[in-house]
Each structure stands twice: as structure tokens, then as C-alpha cells.
Design a protein around this motif. Sequence first.
Motif, short mmCIF file in Angstrom:
data_model
loop_
_atom_site.label_atom_id
_atom_site.label_comp_id
_atom_site.label_asym_id
_atom_site.label_seq_id
_atom_site.Cartn_x
_atom_site.Cartn_y
_atom_site.Cartn_z
N TYR A 108 0.85 -1.19 0.00
CA TYR A 108 0.00 0.00 0.00
C TYR A 108 0.89 1.24 0.00
N ILE A 118 -1.83 -1.11 -3.88
CA ILE A 118 -1.11 -1.12 -5.15
C ILE A 118 -1.17 -2.49 -5.80
N LYS A 119 -0.64 -3.52 -5.11
CA LYS A 119 -0.55 -4.83 -5.73
C LYS A 119 -0.06 -5.83 -4.69
N LEU A 137 6.43 0.56 -9.80
CA LEU A 137 5.61 1.65 -9.29
C LEU A 137 5.41 2.74 -10.35
N TYR A 145 5.28 3.81 2.25
CA TYR A 145 4.66 2.53 1.89
C TYR A 145 4.46 1.64 3.12
#
Length: 364
Positions: A108, A118-119, A137, A145
Amino acid sequence: MESYINIDKNMIAAETIGDREVVWYNVEQAPFSIHGLIKGEGDEYFHRVPDAVAEATNPGVHKLARESAGGRVRFSTDSPYIAVRARFRVVGRSVHIPLIANAGFDLYVDGEFGSRYIKEFRMVIDMTDRYEQLIDLEGSALRSYTVNFPIHSVVEMLEIGLKPGSALGAPRPYRDIAPMTVYGSSIVHGTGSSHPGAAYPSIISRDLNIDYRNMGFSGVARGEAAIAEWLAQQPTSVFVCDYDHNAPNAEHLMKTHYRFYEIIREKNPELPYIMITRPNYWTCVAQREEILDRRDVIMRSYLRARENGDRNVYFIDGMSLHTGPRQYESTIDGVHPNDLGFVRMAESIGALVRHILEKKNEGI
């Protein structure tokens, strides 16, 4: 048997990060900030509860306290990609939970307007005791993060990989208050979520920018005094008690639920304390009468505390958590919430936590 896993390229995971240039950093060193986990000198893996406390609670907690549910590492960097390299003592696998949730990490970005998923760091399907993975990114801006640890695995080591020459610093800080503590069953643990950051305590944490402890113990959180006494000593801003599911029956709840509250309250007379009943009344047709009996026990705990003058105790009726036009689609199996169910729980429970924290801040 023929495998179909490699037909869709979106389901494929690379076995390594290949020839990408990476500098590896151990997350146990500054400036990384670890939350929700313990790993002292000489410890071989991350865990959530001191071994002696877990052992004194029950054998199941002694085992599951080693799982890294709710664990996070936070930092800031301007690297255009972030990699993880992890080694496991135990890799969790089950028939109804994605491997990404059981044994994966997810990423995140934490900013002024909240945190954004994000992933996931994806592993190969037959991963055993270690893996590495990289996420590209959006550019090279300096950002903060959070990497969430797996829900049902035991992690020995985690390293973060960044592009050589990239900045590395402390993360965007949580709100300056003690962590929220959430104690309970597999639902608190995060069982049923699609990835580690999707469990309801994690969602509340991001929404309110507060630290938290995940004290969920799948199937074995039974309100024992041993763990209550330890939790009573931990700095806490809000305590959430959600172990209805793991009590063997209503009689066990009657014996333990109010006493658990008393142990926490004795050392924390002003601590906001939330009691929650199980949320799956609508999806467990065969157990509805038992669910109502359990609900009555927890309601009596709440009313008893109120009658004794406690104005910092709160009650959330689990029957209200999975309602509306999709109330039968909020679980994976009639018991454990899916991502929809966890979002609904986070919205309701989080609204009360927000109210409590605002009330404390305003001195009302």
C-alpha cells in the motif's frame, strides 16, 4: 493431470526478480518500522504474542501466535520499484483461502488522503519455504509505503529490495496514539480475505491512520485469562473483543466473556472497550438459535458493565454487519467474510472507533 494455471498470463508469477538491479535491506533494521509483530534477539521468526503467554493460553494459540497476521513493515522511498525476499518457517495453505492471503505480502502507498492498495507480491503456486518478487511503481517520487505480512504463515526473514541509489527513510507516521487492539476468532485473524491487507482490522487502521494489534486466533480464541492479563498490560487506545465464534457454546461465553472484560478493565479503567457478536446470523440458518443465545450473553455483559457505571463500554450487534441486498454474499462459506464482508465490518466497527477517538480528542 493437465494444468491450466499458465494459460492466462495474469495468473503467472515469475520465480525470481530476474536480472533487475536491487539492493536488499533487512526490515529489522532502521529506518524500517515494524508493527504488530515481535522478533527479539535470538528469535528465529516473527510472532505476535510472547511464547510464554501463548503457551499458557492454549495449545492452539501457542501455535497460531507465530502466524504473522496483522504484521506490517513501513518505510519511505523514491525507488521506482519495490521487491520483497522472504523466508518462511511455515507456509500456510488451505482449501478456501488464496495463497496470496495465506502466505503472500501486499503493498500500500500511504499519503495525505489515506492509503491505497497497489498490488500483491505474487509467489509461484508451488512455493515452499521462500520467494522473491518485485512490483513496478508509478515513477520515482518519494512516497511512504506499507507492506503487510501474510495472514496464515510463519515468517523467519523479510528483506525489502530497492533500486540502487534510491532514498530510504522513515514512514509517514501513524496518528500519535496507542495501537487499537482487536482480539478474536478467525474473522479477526483475517481468514477469508483475498490478500493480507483486506482484513477488517487492517482496513480500519488505514482509514483512521492508527496502529493496531491483530490478536485473532483462528478457531482457538476462547477468552482465556492468561492472554487477557497480558493484553491488559499493553498500551491500547481502543479494545475490540470479538471472540464469539470461538467459544464452544453459550455457556462457555457466559463463564468467560464478562471476566475477560473485567481483567482488561482492572488495569485500564478508562479504556474504550467494544463488545461484538458474531456477524453471520443470516448465512448460518442451522445455527440461528445458538447465535441468538450467544448474542444474549454478550448483550448481558454489556448491560452489566453499564449498570456498574462503565461509560466506556460499547456494543455492536453482529446481526447488523452483513445486511442489505447482498447480505448472503458477504462470506466465502457462510462463516468467514469475503472482501465485501470485511469492508462492511470495517465500515461499521470503524465508524464507532472513529467516534470514540474523536470523543476522546475533544474531551467530551
